[in-house]
Scaffold this motif. Structure first.
Motif, PDB file in Angstrom:
ATOM      1  N   GLU A 132       0.826  -1.212   0.000  1.00  0.00           N
ATOM      2  CA  GLU A 132       0.000   0.000   0.000  1.00  0.00           C
ATOM      3  C   GLU A 132       0.860   1.262   0.000  1.00  0.00           C
ATOM      4  O   GLU A 132       0.545   2.245  -0.665  1.00  0.00           O
ATOM      5  N   ILE A 133       1.937   1.186   0.769  1.00  0.00           N
ATOM      6  CA  ILE A 133       2.822   2.362   0.857  1.00  0.00           C
ATOM      7  C   ILE A 133       3.519   2.611  -0.488  1.00  0.00           C
ATOM      8  O   ILE A 133       3.565   3.739  -0.984  1.00  0.00           O
ATOM      9  N   VAL A 134       4.042   1.526  -1.079  1.00  0.00           N
ATOM     10  CA  VAL A 134       4.697   1.660  -2.388  1.00  0.00           C
ATOM     11  C   VAL A 134       3.691   2.218  -3.401  1.00  0.00           C
ATOM     12  O   VAL A 134       3.974   3.159  -4.146  1.00  0.00           O
ATOM     13  N   TYR A 142       1.563  10.306  -3.912  1.00  0.00           N
ATOM     14  CA  TYR A 142       1.495  10.994  -2.627  1.00  0.00           C
ATOM     15  C   TYR A 142       2.910  11.203  -2.109  1.00  0.00           C
ATOM     16  O   TYR A 142       3.818  10.425  -2.401  1.00  0.00           O
ATOM     17  N   SER A 143       3.109  12.264  -1.329  1.00  0.00           N
ATOM     18  CA  SER A 143       4.426  12.474  -0.728  1.00  0.00           C
ATOM     19  C   SER A 143       4.570  11.551   0.483  1.00  0.00           C
ATOM     20  O   SER A 143       3.610  10.902   0.893  1.00  0.00           O
ATOM     21  N   TYR A 144       5.775  11.526   1.044  1.00  0.00           N
ATOM     22  CA  TYR A 144       6.016  10.694   2.230  1.00  0.00           C
ATOM     23  C   TYR A 144       5.083  11.118   3.361  1.00  0.00           C
ATOM     24  O   TYR A 144       4.475  10.295   4.033  1.00  0.00           O
ATOM     25  N   ALA A 145       4.996  12.432   3.565  1.00  0.00           N
ATOM     26  CA  ALA A 145       4.199  12.934   4.688  1.00  0.00           C
ATOM     27  C   ALA A 145       2.717  12.593   4.497  1.00  0.00           C
ATOM     28  O   ALA A 145       2.048  12.141   5.429  1.00  0.00           O
ATOM     29  N   GLU A 146       2.252  12.782   3.272  1.00  0.00           N
ATOM     30  CA  GLU A 146       0.843  12.459   2.996  1.00  0.00           C
ATOM     31  C   GLU A 146       0.564  10.975   3.200  1.00  0.00           C
ATOM     32  O   GLU A 146      -0.482  10.589   3.737  1.00  0.00           O
ATOM     33  N   ARG A 150      -2.058   9.248   5.688  1.00  0.00           N
ATOM     34  CA  ARG A 150      -3.118   8.359   5.196  1.00  0.00           C
ATOM     35  C   ARG A 150      -3.228   7.080   6.013  1.00  0.00           C
ATOM     36  O   ARG A 150      -4.305   6.593   6.289  1.00  0.00           O
ATOM     37  N   PHE A 151      -2.061   6.508   6.319  1.00  0.00           N
ATOM     38  CA  PHE A 151      -2.093   5.208   6.991  1.00  0.00           C
ATOM     39  C   PHE A 151      -1.890   5.325   8.498  1.00  0.00           C
ATOM     40  O   PHE A 151      -1.815   4.316   9.197  1.00  0.00           O
ATOM     41  N   GLY A 152      -1.758   6.555   8.974  1.00  0.00           N
ATOM     42  CA  GLY A 152      -1.556   6.751  10.395  1.00  0.00           C
ATOM     43  C   GLY A 152      -0.271   6.122  10.915  1.00  0.00           C
ATOM     44  O   GLY A 152      -0.261   5.444  11.948  1.00  0.00           O
ATOM     45  N   ILE A 153       0.804   6.289  10.163  1.00  0.00           N
ATOM     46  CA  ILE A 153       2.094   5.739  10.589  1.00  0.00           C
ATOM     47  C   ILE A 153       3.133   6.856  10.547  1.00  0.00           C
ATOM     48  O   ILE A 153       2.849   7.950  10.077  1.00  0.00           O
ATOM     49  N   SER A 154       4.354   6.561  11.031  1.00  0.00           N
ATOM     50  CA  SER A 154       5.377   7.606  11.044  1.00  0.00           C
ATOM     51  C   SER A 154       6.078   7.698   9.689  1.00  0.00           C
ATOM     52  O   SER A 154       6.078   6.735   8.913  1.00  0.00           O
ATOM     53  N   ILE A 155       6.671   8.851   9.422  1.00  0.00           N
ATOM     54  CA  ILE A 155       7.410   9.022   8.178  1.00  0.00           C
ATOM     55  C   ILE A 155       8.551   8.011   8.087  1.00  0.00           C
ATOM     56  O   ILE A 155       8.868   7.491   7.019  1.00  0.00           O
ATOM     57  N   LYS A 159       9.533   5.520   5.056  1.00  0.00           N
ATOM     58  CA  LYS A 159      10.902   5.421   4.499  1.00  0.00           C
ATOM     59  C   LYS A 159      11.378   3.975   4.438  1.00  0.00           C
ATOM     60  O   LYS A 159      11.834   3.502   3.401  1.00  0.00           O
ATOM     61  N   THR A 160      11.290   3.300   5.588  1.00  0.00           N
ATOM     62  CA  THR A 160      11.800   1.933   5.653  1.00  0.00           C
ATOM     63  C   THR A 160      11.037   1.012   4.711  1.00  0.00           C
ATOM     64  O   THR A 160      11.639   0.228   3.976  1.00  0.00           O
TER      65      THR A 160
END
Lengths: 192, 399
Positions: A132-134, A142-146, A150-155, A159-160
């Protein structure tokens, strides 16, 4: 029966509408995706590409095209059409680098059902959240922050996951010969 | 290190998505400058990104619907009067307005041609007459579609349509020179707008491109076969291991036994290039030598005085001799040089930036100049205008 560019051109030149059908089957989806890379709007991209095909037929633009040049010609007129629209909207297309265009063109040109299947399989192998992140960053832009929001997780999680997910995709899709050639050029570079 | 990669990776991916800050853009630019390999990394990443995102959207495109839509809207070619309404139908709003302006060019093609490229449709390449310079200083003008036979001492020269000049030694072709016999040279001059084929007395065939001169003995004698070329030629050298064939070009010599290769050594180019198709060739320059195998090319940099070799798609380089302009990613500036020689017209850039625009295509050389100019216009943002054999190249005004 597979129709190559020379066959298709011959049919078009003799006025056979089937020539257009085979031309569309061969190039339509690739051209739309290529144009969508600039327009970021799939249905508008479809309109632009359709217009090119109609123009090609109406003005017999295929008359002077050599079979070897057909593909490049189609991609180029499509690119020009959307650059014209973009420039009209005040977007500076000259900032798009030629090498970037080359990559977009080559990837679109060689896209076929098999590649699509391979990519889907590779994506499906990723754990769901990672996928989902990819998807969010690569396909939905979407940007990293967005994405984090969206998923309620940390930046950092974004990244990881992206680093791992992209690496796995690259390893999986690297099986394709053409990509292998490319990897060979790169040596053993890795982002990790 | 890992952290730095993480950051640059983020910048690249957000750049890909179009949501990036100017700081990220600067970071990418700086990273690219750090080492040349980074550009390759960027390309690799983008290749993957394109592949994944294209594949994801692939099935969202409804090909069947598009097929029906387009085929139903294709006018029969005869019904030309309906074109305008058909076109308007497909477009809406601002896009339609913009496209209308853009397509004006297609609606009045005749008028356009009259104003913009006066006479270009009549300009064809490959039709100029050839000049043969004989050893005694006499000049002969050869029309391509003439045929004749010239008798010289020990050699007869036949000219026929399609096969060009053919030198035939009267006795055993490579027998030694008769004592006291001076070597007799002929020079063939192919002007701009011409091309030619010729067979030398040993059976070697040479294709000469536009604006090329070849000097050769009418009969090969002695231990070597030597010719001189300025311009571009393709040699199919008759095999004779006892008697090497040597081509002298600007700053380069090529030594072969029996092989086929292309030489490009024009006066106005800053490189001289030898490309090998079959066999082997040794290329000698002032600062070194290279032995080529098929598919390799030696490039002599005239200013830098250096010789290097590289692998190339040979068929692209020699396709001129089978009547094609074949160019892959060729800068306009270079493409124009070829057109200048072939069509015997001059080009002038009114916008400097367009010199570097790259073109890919394969076009038959038999096409008129107009066809080539149309090709350039339709596939780029370059505008061509011709007056009195001078073509002005400019950037198309954006709408």
């Amino acid at each position: 029966m597979i129709h190559d560019d020379a066959d298709i051109l011959r049919m078009l030149k003799s006025g056979e509408r089937d020539g257009m059908k085979f031309l569309l089957r061969r190039y339509y989806r690739s051209l739309v995706l290529f144009v969508d890379g600039f327009m970021h709007n799939l249905s508008e991209s479809e309109d632009i590409v359709q217009e090119q095909f109609i123009k090609l037929w109406e003005n017999r633009l295929f008359d002077g095209i050599h079979a070897k040049a057909l593909s490049t010609y189609l991609f180029t007129i499509s690119r020009n059409a959307c650059f014209n629209i973009l420039e009209h909207r005040g977007i500076q297309t000259e900032r798009i680098s030629p090498s970037h265009l080359d990559i977009a063109f080559h990837e679109a040109e060689r896209l076929d059902e098999r590649t699509v299947q391979l990519v889907r399989e590779a994506l499906n192998k990723l754990p769901q959240r990672m996928r989902e992140i990819v998807y969010s960053v690569v396909c939905e832009n979407y940007s990293y922050a967005e994405t984090a929001e969206r998923f309620g997780i940390s930046i950092n999680t974004v990244k990881t996951s992206l680093r791992k997910g992209m690496k796995q995709l690259r390893d999986d899709l690297g099986d394709r010969k053409d990509l292998l050639v490319f990897l060979f050029l790169l040596g053993n570079f890795s982002f990790d | 290190m890992k952290k730095k990669y993480d950051e640059i990776y983020r910048s690249l991916l957000e750049f890909w998505g179009g949501k990036f800050s100017s700081r990220q853009e600067e970071d990418i630019a700086a990273w690219l400058k750090e080492e040349p390999a980074n550009e390759k990394r960027l390309k690799q990443l983008f290749r993957l990104l394109y592949r994944v995102s294209y594949a994801e959207k692939y099935n969202r495109i409804n090909l069947t619907r598009a097929e029906e839509k387009i085929l139903s809207r294709l006018p029969m070619r005869e019904k030309r009067g309906r074109r305008i309404s058909q076109r308007l139908y497909l477009w809406s709003g601002a896009v339609a307005a913009c496209l209308l302006l853009f397509s004006t060019m297609f609606w009045f093609p005749e008028k356009q041609e009259y104003i913009e490229k006066n006479g270009a449709s009549q300009i064809l390449g490959g039709h100029s007459d050839i000049t043969l310079l004989l050893d005694n200083g006499k000049r002969m003008v050869i029309h391509k579609d003439s045929s004749f036979v010239l008798k010289m001492d020990r050699v007869s020269v036949e000219h026929s349509v399609g096969a060009g000049l053919c030198y035939m030694a009267k006795e055993d072709s490579l027998s030694g020179r008769v004592f006291g016999e001076a070597v007799e040279y002929n020079t063939l001059i192919v002007p701009r707008g011409g091309e030619y084929i010729l067979t030398l007395s040993d059976g070697t065939k040479v294709w000469l491109n536009s604006e090329t001169e070849l000097k050769y003995p009418v009969r090969f004698t002695g231990a070597t076969r030597e010719v001189e070329i300025v311009g571009e030629g393709y040699f199919e050298v008759a095999k004779n291991e006892a008697c090497p064939f040597i081509v002298h070009a600007k700053d380069l010599d090529m030594k072969v036994l029996g092989t086929s290769f292309n030489v490009m050594a024009y006066r106005d180019e800053n490189v001289s290039v030898v490309t090998l198709e079959t066999g082997k060739v040794q290329v000698n320059a002032a600062t070194g030598r290279e032995m080529l195998s098929p598919g390799w090319q030696a490039v002599w940099d005239i200013e830098g005085k250096s010789l290097m070799k590289q692998q190339v798609p040979v068929n692209l380089i020699v396709s001129w001799k089978s009547g094609m302009f074949d160019f892959v990613n060729m800068p306009l500036e270079q493409l124009v040089k070829q057109l200048t020689r072939w069509y015997d017209v001059e080009f002038s850039f009114t916008d400097e930036a367009i010199r570097a625009i790259r073109f890919t295509g394969a076009v038959e050389r038999a096409q008129s100049l107009k066809f080539m100019l149309d090709f350039i216009e339709m596939t780029s943002n370059v505008k061509c205008r011709m007056e009195n054999k001078m073509v002005y190249l400019d950037k198309k005004l954006s709408l």
